[in-house]
Motif scaffolding. Structure first.
Motif, short mmCIF file in Angstrom:
data_model
loop_
_atom_site.label_atom_id
_atom_site.label_comp_id
_atom_site.label_asym_id
_atom_site.label_seq_id
_atom_site.Cartn_x
_atom_site.Cartn_y
_atom_site.Cartn_z
N ALA A 99 -0.13 19.94 0.58
CA ALA A 99 -1.46 20.04 1.19
C ALA A 99 -2.53 19.91 0.10
CB ALA A 99 -1.61 21.37 1.91
N CYS A 100 -3.57 19.14 0.38
CA CYS A 100 -4.62 18.92 -0.62
C CYS A 100 -5.40 20.22 -0.87
CB CYS A 100 -5.58 17.85 -0.14
SG CYS A 100 -4.79 16.27 0.19
N PRO A 101 -5.50 20.65 -2.13
CA PRO A 101 -6.08 21.96 -2.40
C PRO A 101 -7.60 22.06 -2.14
CG PRO A 101 -5.46 20.86 -4.44
CD PRO A 101 -4.91 20.03 -3.34
N TYR A 117 -5.77 12.73 1.18
CA TYR A 117 -4.85 11.64 0.84
C TYR A 117 -5.59 10.31 0.85
CZ TYR A 117 -0.51 14.27 0.71
OH TYR A 117 0.50 15.12 0.33
N GLY A 118 -5.23 9.44 -0.10
CA GLY A 118 -5.83 8.12 -0.17
C GLY A 118 -4.82 7.05 0.22
N LEU A 119 -5.36 5.92 0.66
CA LEU A 119 -4.52 4.77 1.00
C LEU A 119 -4.66 3.80 -0.17
CD1 LEU A 119 -2.88 3.31 3.22
CD2 LEU A 119 -5.05 2.45 4.10
N GLY A 120 -3.68 3.84 -1.10
CA GLY A 120 -3.86 3.19 -2.38
C GLY A 120 -3.28 1.80 -2.47
N GLY A 121 -3.94 0.95 -3.25
CA GLY A 121 -3.44 -0.38 -3.58
C GLY A 121 -4.09 -0.84 -4.87
N ASN A 122 -3.50 -1.88 -5.48
CA ASN A 122 -4.02 -2.43 -6.73
C ASN A 122 -5.48 -2.88 -6.57
OD1 ASN A 122 -4.66 -3.99 -8.93
ND2 ASN A 122 -2.72 -5.13 -8.96
N ALA A 123 -6.38 -2.18 -7.25
CA ALA A 123 -7.81 -2.45 -7.09
C ALA A 123 -8.21 -3.80 -7.66
CB ALA A 123 -8.64 -1.35 -7.76
N LEU A 142 0.83 -1.21 0.00
CA LEU A 142 0.00 0.00 0.00
C LEU A 142 0.86 1.25 0.00
CD1 LEU A 142 -2.68 -1.00 2.66
CD2 LEU A 142 -2.53 -1.62 0.24
N VAL A 143 0.42 2.25 -0.71
CA VAL A 143 1.11 3.54 -0.77
C VAL A 143 0.07 4.63 -0.57
CG1 VAL A 143 2.31 5.13 -2.33
CG2 VAL A 143 2.96 2.71 -2.28
N ALA A 144 0.37 5.59 0.29
CA ALA A 144 -0.54 6.74 0.44
C ALA A 144 -0.29 7.70 -0.70
CB ALA A 144 -0.32 7.42 1.78
N VAL A 145 -1.37 8.17 -1.30
CA VAL A 145 -1.25 9.05 -2.47
C VAL A 145 -2.04 10.34 -2.26
CG1 VAL A 145 -0.86 7.15 -4.10
CG2 VAL A 145 -3.21 7.90 -3.63
N PRO A 146 -1.48 11.45 -2.75
CA PRO A 146 -2.20 12.72 -2.63
C PRO A 146 -3.30 12.81 -3.68
CG PRO A 146 -0.17 13.06 -3.87
CD PRO A 146 -0.19 11.61 -3.46
N ALA A 163 -12.00 27.75 3.42
CA ALA A 163 -12.49 27.13 4.66
C ALA A 163 -12.45 25.61 4.56
CB ALA A 163 -13.91 27.62 4.97
N ALA A 164 -12.87 25.07 3.40
CA ALA A 164 -12.85 23.61 3.21
C ALA A 164 -11.43 23.09 3.28
CB ALA A 164 -13.48 23.25 1.86
N LYS A 165 -10.52 23.83 2.68
CA LYS A 165 -9.12 23.41 2.65
C LYS A 165 -8.53 23.33 4.07
CE LYS A 165 -4.67 24.38 0.78
NZ LYS A 165 -3.75 25.13 -0.02
N ASN A 166 -8.98 24.20 4.95
CA ASN A 166 -8.41 24.27 6.31
C ASN A 166 -9.14 23.43 7.35
OD1 ASN A 166 -6.35 26.06 5.66
ND2 ASN A 166 -7.70 27.84 5.86
N LEU A 167 -10.34 22.98 7.02
CA LEU A 167 -11.20 22.37 8.05
C LEU A 167 -10.56 21.18 8.77
CD1 LEU A 167 -13.98 22.18 9.43
CD2 LEU A 167 -14.68 20.65 7.56
N PHE A 168 -10.08 20.19 8.01
CA PHE A 168 -9.59 18.96 8.67
C PHE A 168 -8.30 19.22 9.45
CE2 PHE A 168 -11.94 16.11 5.38
CZ PHE A 168 -13.13 16.29 6.08
N ALA A 169 -7.46 20.14 8.94
CA ALA A 169 -6.24 20.48 9.68
C ALA A 169 -6.62 21.13 11.02
CB ALA A 169 -5.37 21.42 8.85
N ALA A 170 -7.68 21.94 11.01
CA ALA A 170 -8.12 22.58 12.26
C ALA A 170 -8.59 21.52 13.26
CB ALA A 170 -9.25 23.58 11.96
N LEU A 171 -9.40 20.58 12.79
CA LEU A 171 -9.89 19.52 13.69
C LEU A 171 -8.73 18.70 14.24
CD1 LEU A 171 -13.04 18.32 11.72
CD2 LEU A 171 -13.05 19.39 13.98
#
Ligand code: TXA
Ligand code: MG
Length: 318
Positions: A166-168, A29-35, A20-24, A275-283
């Motif tokens: 950072a995810c836009p 970010y997603g936790l990616g693997g061969n589907a 597994l590789v984490a991908v932006p 605001a959406a871009k910052n929300l999860f970092a704030a939490l």
């Protein structure tokens, strides 16, 4: 700990070995693997501690690949893909047999999206298979929007984190299903309902009940930090809560009468995208601080604000 880097060859190396590789992505970010490899997909469920009944989204690198993985691209699905891909929109369509049942938790539909992030698009276009990728957080927790967020919680369990900054967009994709080609929103997200309706006409937004969610991401309690989240303003809670055990997440202005250094302003310009871009970092930030309560102010219920308020409500139900 995982290695953090920008090396697509490294990512391919691990993915081709079934790891597994984490991908932006532009959303989170997603936790990616061969589907297409059921053993790899099983690893995703294990590492994320995700219940097997919660299906994964499959990420492709080209629009043309959509029809290889689904039985039929209905006319409105095609319109939406043409208009909004790459972008924060997931389409639920009838899956072809090559998509393993474990990916869709036995459902006949599969969620597919073409993410809008240069590094991950480059990666996807060099792989011989699509990537199954849920958000790269432990099940039920806030999604990660930086490589460090991923490393904090998943670093010991995966080999490599592809660092795309950072995810836009900062909030997960909008999920759309179809009933006789009528679009139905299963999860509010980074593509606004207004922009979708401008392309395909009126859409229904599923109102979720906690008892019978169409998808566990729609569970009432999800996207939740460890601290108690309360919706409202300081005046709603001042009689019950102690100032020094409380922080606030505000949309554009600090609340007067509460210490300003204990308030996170999502967008002082009043911009919902920011605001959406910052929300999860704030939490996540406040989750690491010695406080008990996070009071979150709802944002205007329009555009991306609908998805932001949806995540706040789910965090508060946690
Ligand atoms: O923006 C996103 O969508 C991110 C990035 C990594 O692409 N992914 C993401 O995945 O948020 P995840 O697994 O955290 O959330 C996907 C949601 C889950 O709530 C799942 O139940 C729902 O999509 N889902 C997936 N396939 C589905 C299907 N066939 N029918 C209904 N819901 C589905
Ligand atoms: Mg998730």
């Amino acid at each position: 700990m995982a290695v953090i880097g920008k090396d697509i060859d490294q990512a391919i190396h691990f993915l081709n070995r079934g790891e597994l590789v984490a991908v932006p992505t532009e959303t989170v970010y997603g936790l990616g693997g061969n589907a297409l490899n059921p053993e790899t997909v099983l690893k995703i469920f294990k590492v994320k501690e995700r219940p097997s009944f919660d299906p994964l989204i499959v990420h492709i690198g080209q629009k043309e690949q959509l029809s290889s993985f689904v039985l039929e691209v209905t006319p409105k699905a095609r319109l939406l893909a043409e208009r909004f891909w790459p972008g924060p929109l997931t389409l639920l369509l009838q899956k072809r047999e090559m998509i393993p049942d474990i990916v869709t938790s036995g459902l006949k539909t599969v969620g597919i999206r073409l993410p809008d992030h240069p590094l991950t698009l480059a990666l996807l276009n060099r792989l011989d298979y699509p990537l199954a990728a849920p958000s790269a957080n432990p099940f039920g927790y806030v999604s990660p929007t930086t490589a460090d967020h991923v490393n904090d919680q998943m670093g010991s369990k995966i080999s490599y984190i592809l660092d795309g900054g950072a995810c836009p967009v900062g909030i997960e994709s909008t999920i759309i299903g179809f009933e006789n080609d009528d679009p139905v929103v299963h999860r509010l997200g980074g593509k606004t309902v207004e922009s979708i309706e401008a392309v395909v006409g009126p859409v229904r937004v599923l109102q979720q009940s906690s008892s019978r969610p169409s998808a566990p991401g729609m569970l009432q309690s999800h996207y939740a930090p460890g601290k108690q989240v309360l919706i409202g303003s300081w005046s709603d809670y001042r009689d019950k809560l102690q100032t020094d055990r409380t922080v606030m997440i505000r949309f554009r202005k600090p609340e007067s009468g509460f210490p300003h250094d204990r308030q996170f302003i999502l967008s002082s310009a009043g911009n919902l995208s920011e605001a959406a871009k910052n929300l999860f970092a704030a939490l996540r930030l406040y989750d690491t601080m010695p406080v008990d309560f996070i009071i979150a102010e709802p944002v205007p219920e329009e555009g991306l604000g609908r998805a932001i308020n949806d995540r706040l409500r789910r965090a508060a139900a946690g």
